[in-house]
Design a protein around this motif. Structure first.
Motif: not given
Length: 267
Positions: A82-90
């Motif tokens: 939770d609370g992370t941008d899509w680049k960090t999540t991917v």
């Protein structure tokens, strides 16, 4: 006789009850140790200390067993934070998936074969795909762009993880423009996938982009030759088979334990 019966009864009571989770866990452990060829109901039952027939209450056949094992492995991939941008999540999920595949080198071949054989993905694979689609959509991707991004992710999960196992921790993979042409990017599609994952790991991926559909140009080949002569590019040979044993070489490849090239020698 009473004493023996009592000991058997105590052993049975102390053993955890058989469950689908225990069956799948034992199957994954056997595959990690000896590859998919090591899987049999007899071997799994022996590892669990039960009779083979007891397993069929939890898995009906080999395909259902493999599907369940896939779902176990998919559960090892970290969920989106939770609370992370899509680049960090991917990035985090790519790295988590890579670690999972390195722990289970047989997995890519099984995931690929069972995905082709099934009409729909297994529940855990479906959940993984659904969550990734949600991440990309939340990041502002259009439906069309999500489609292409998911193909990149699929190639990362099942393709480049196999190739990277053949590399040293800081090795370099040199890819050319071969492979199946895509409808959108053509042969360049695989190159884009290489570039997409290059920043996620310590190993390096280099590309040779052919300037014509016929394949690499003379300039490309000279560049590869220079890398070989400089000692920067060394083909990794896993096993060598005579032509008569080609079938065995293919079986070794399908087991998912290959770490480099398989060479077939001609008489």
């Amino acid at each position: 006789m009473v004493e023996i019966t009592t000991k058997v009864g105590v052993a049975a009571q102390s053993r955890p009850p058989l469950s689908k989770g225990r069956v799948l866990g034992a199957a994954v452990a056997l595959a990690d140790e000896g590859g998919v060829d090591a899987l049999s109901m007899r071997n799994i039952a022996q590892a669990l200390g039960v009779v083979p027939m007891a397993l069929y209450k939890h898995v009906a056949n080999k395909n259902e067993l493999l599907d369940g094992m896939i779902d176990v492995l998919m559960g090892e991939i970290d969920p989106p934070a939770d609370g992370t941008d899509w680049k960090t999540t991917v990035r985090r999920r790519v790295l988590s998936a890579r670690r999972m595949l390195l722990r289970h080198p047989w997995a890519p071949a099984v995931i690929e074969s069972r995905t082709k054989a099934r009409a729909t993905p297994t529940p855990a694979v479906m959940a993984y795909l659904d969550s990734m689609i949600g991440v990309f959509r939340a990041g502002g991707f259009s439906i069309r762009l999500v489609h292409h991004a998911m193909h990149v992710m699929g190639s990362r999960l099942l393709g480049f993880s196999r190739l990277r196992r053949a590399l040293a921790p800081t090795g370099t993979l040199v890819a050319n423009g071969g492979g199946s042409p895509g409808r959108v990017f053509g042969a360049v599609g695989s190159m884009l996938r290489v570039i997409a994952v290059n920043g996620f790991v310590r190993q390096q991926l280099r590309t040779i982009l052919p300037s014509a559909p016929a394949g690499p140009t003379q300039e490309d080949l000279l560049a590869v030759t220079a890398l070989i002569e400089a000692g920067s590019l060394t083909p990794v040979i896993d096993r060598t088979y005579p032509l008569a044993d080609t079938a065995e070489g293919l079986r070794h490849l399908e087991r998912g334990h290959t770490r480099g090239k398989i060479v077939i020698t001609m008489p």
